[in-house]
Design a protein around this motif. Structure first.
Motif, PDB file in Angstrom:
ATOM      1  N   PHE A 211      82.764  13.763   4.310  1.00  0.00           N
ATOM      2  CA  PHE A 211      81.484  13.541   3.657  1.00  0.00           C
ATOM      3  C   PHE A 211      80.599  14.724   3.992  1.00  0.00           C
ATOM      4  CE2 PHE A 211      83.009   9.229   3.448  1.00  0.00           C
ATOM      5  CZ  PHE A 211      82.461   8.762   2.260  1.00  0.00           C
ATOM      6  N   LEU A 212      79.896  15.238   3.010  1.00  0.00           N
ATOM      7  CA  LEU A 212      78.976  16.351   3.249  1.00  0.00           C
ATOM      8  C   LEU A 212      77.756  15.830   4.001  1.00  0.00           C
ATOM      9  CD1 LEU A 212      79.173  18.190  -0.189  1.00  0.00           C
ATOM     10  CD2 LEU A 212      80.404  18.695   1.925  1.00  0.00           C
ATOM     11  N   THR A 213      77.275  16.650   4.923  1.00  0.00           N
ATOM     12  CA  THR A 213      76.152  16.220   5.765  1.00  0.00           C
ATOM     13  C   THR A 213      74.965  17.177   5.701  1.00  0.00           C
ATOM     14  OG1 THR A 213      77.130  17.333   7.678  1.00  0.00           O
ATOM     15  CG2 THR A 213      77.669  15.002   7.375  1.00  0.00           C
ATOM     16  N   SER A 214      75.081  18.220   4.899  1.00  0.00           N
ATOM     17  CA  SER A 214      73.953  19.142   4.751  1.00  0.00           C
ATOM     18  C   SER A 214      72.997  18.590   3.704  1.00  0.00           C
ATOM     19  CB  SER A 214      74.437  20.519   4.305  1.00  0.00           C
ATOM     20  OG  SER A 214      75.301  21.058   5.275  1.00  0.00           O
TER      21      SER A 214
ATOM     22  N   LYS B 222      74.050  13.153   3.272  1.00  0.00           N
ATOM     23  CA  LYS B 222      74.306  12.663   4.620  1.00  0.00           C
ATOM     24  C   LYS B 222      75.531  11.761   4.548  1.00  0.00           C
ATOM     25  CE  LYS B 222      71.153   8.731   4.349  1.00  0.00           C
ATOM     26  NZ  LYS B 222      71.676   7.512   4.863  1.00  0.00           N
ATOM     27  N   ALA B 223      76.200  11.620   5.669  1.00  0.00           N
ATOM     28  CA  ALA B 223      77.355  10.723   5.726  1.00  0.00           C
ATOM     29  C   ALA B 223      76.868   9.284   5.735  1.00  0.00           C
ATOM     30  CB  ALA B 223      78.173  11.017   6.982  1.00  0.00           C
TER      31      ALA B 223
ATOM     32  N   ILE C 159      83.199   6.276   9.744  1.00  0.00           N
ATOM     33  CA  ILE C 159      82.723   7.582   9.278  1.00  0.00           C
ATOM     34  C   ILE C 159      81.746   8.125  10.309  1.00  0.00           C
ATOM     35  CG2 ILE C 159      81.558   8.856   7.441  1.00  0.00           C
ATOM     36  CD1 ILE C 159      82.436   6.509   5.557  1.00  0.00           C
ATOM     37  N   TYR C 160      82.068   9.281  10.818  1.00  0.00           N
ATOM     38  CA  TYR C 160      81.252   9.903  11.869  1.00  0.00           C
ATOM     39  C   TYR C 160      80.098  10.679  11.245  1.00  0.00           C
ATOM     40  CZ  TYR C 160      84.866   8.349  14.988  1.00  0.00           C
ATOM     41  OH  TYR C 160      85.709   7.544  15.696  1.00  0.00           O
TER      42      TYR C 160
ATOM     43  N   ASP D  25      82.233   5.388  19.177  1.00  0.00           N
ATOM     44  CA  ASP D  25      82.386   6.640  19.923  1.00  0.00           C
ATOM     45  C   ASP D  25      81.803   7.841  19.172  1.00  0.00           C
ATOM     46  OD1 ASP D  25      84.286   6.605  17.906  1.00  0.00           O
ATOM     47  OD2 ASP D  25      85.822   7.596  19.114  1.00  0.00           O
ATOM     48  N   ASN D  26      80.866   7.608  18.248  1.00  0.00           N
ATOM     49  CA  ASN D  26      80.326   8.672  17.406  1.00  0.00           C
ATOM     50  C   ASN D  26      79.827   9.886  18.191  1.00  0.00           C
ATOM     51  OD1 ASN D  26      79.309   9.544  14.601  1.00  0.00           O
ATOM     52  ND2 ASN D  26      77.501   9.753  15.908  1.00  0.00           N
TER      53      ASN D  26
END
Length: 154
Positions: free
Chosen positions: A73-76, A80-81, A87-88, A130-131
């Motif tokens: 997943f793109l996070t920029s 966002k995720a 999903i971290y 555990d992210n």
């Protein structure tokens, strides 16, 4: 030889997506070359993600379809995720079909449907337990992570 097989398969998959469209709720954002594709994903129906749109990046190596694509997943910004137990926050996904359960009969469409289903069935937004530890020590590619698949109740 492997590169030729990958290119042929990806060309066929991309042609089918252009012809019939990607799965409902997803949109092809970019596939300017065969090595990296981007899709938007909106969860269908009533869900904890109602009204949210996410973006996925697929990266293919020369061993595709014998080897799973790298999918994150793109996070920029503006993306966002999703906040999801698998999903971290760096966009990495703990999904068995992207790892030990990958099969060459799977394809981009089946991965998109899996992500769509995984998000649609989520009952509560929460990060993986555990992210913070994972994100701090994560490899650049989620394909370099040895995942432990122990929870399919989300």
């Amino acid at each position: 030889m492997a590169l030729r097989i990958a290119n042929k398969r990806l060309t066929k998959e991309l042609a089918e997506i252009h012809k019939s469209g990607p799965p409902t709720g997803t949109t092809l954002l970019n596939a300017e070359d065969l090595k990296e594709w981007r899709f938007s994903l909106t969860v269908l129906g009533e869900s904890v993600y109602e009204g949210e749109t996410f973006a996925l990046r697929f990266r293919f190596n020369d061993n595709y379809p014998l080897e799973a694509p790298e999918v994150v997943f793109l996070t920029s910004p503006p993306f966002k995720a999703p906040e999801h137990p698998h999903i971290y926050t760096n966009g990495h996904c703990c999904v068995s079909i992207l790892s030990t359960e990958w099969s060459p009969v799977l394809n981009v469409t089946s991965v998109l449907l899996t992500m769509q289903s995984m998000l649609a069935s989520c009952k509560k937004k929460e990060k993986p337990k555990d992210n913070d530890r994972y994100v701090k020590h994560a490899p650049i590619s989620p394909k370099d992570t040895v995942w432990s698949f122990h929870d399919d109740n989300v």
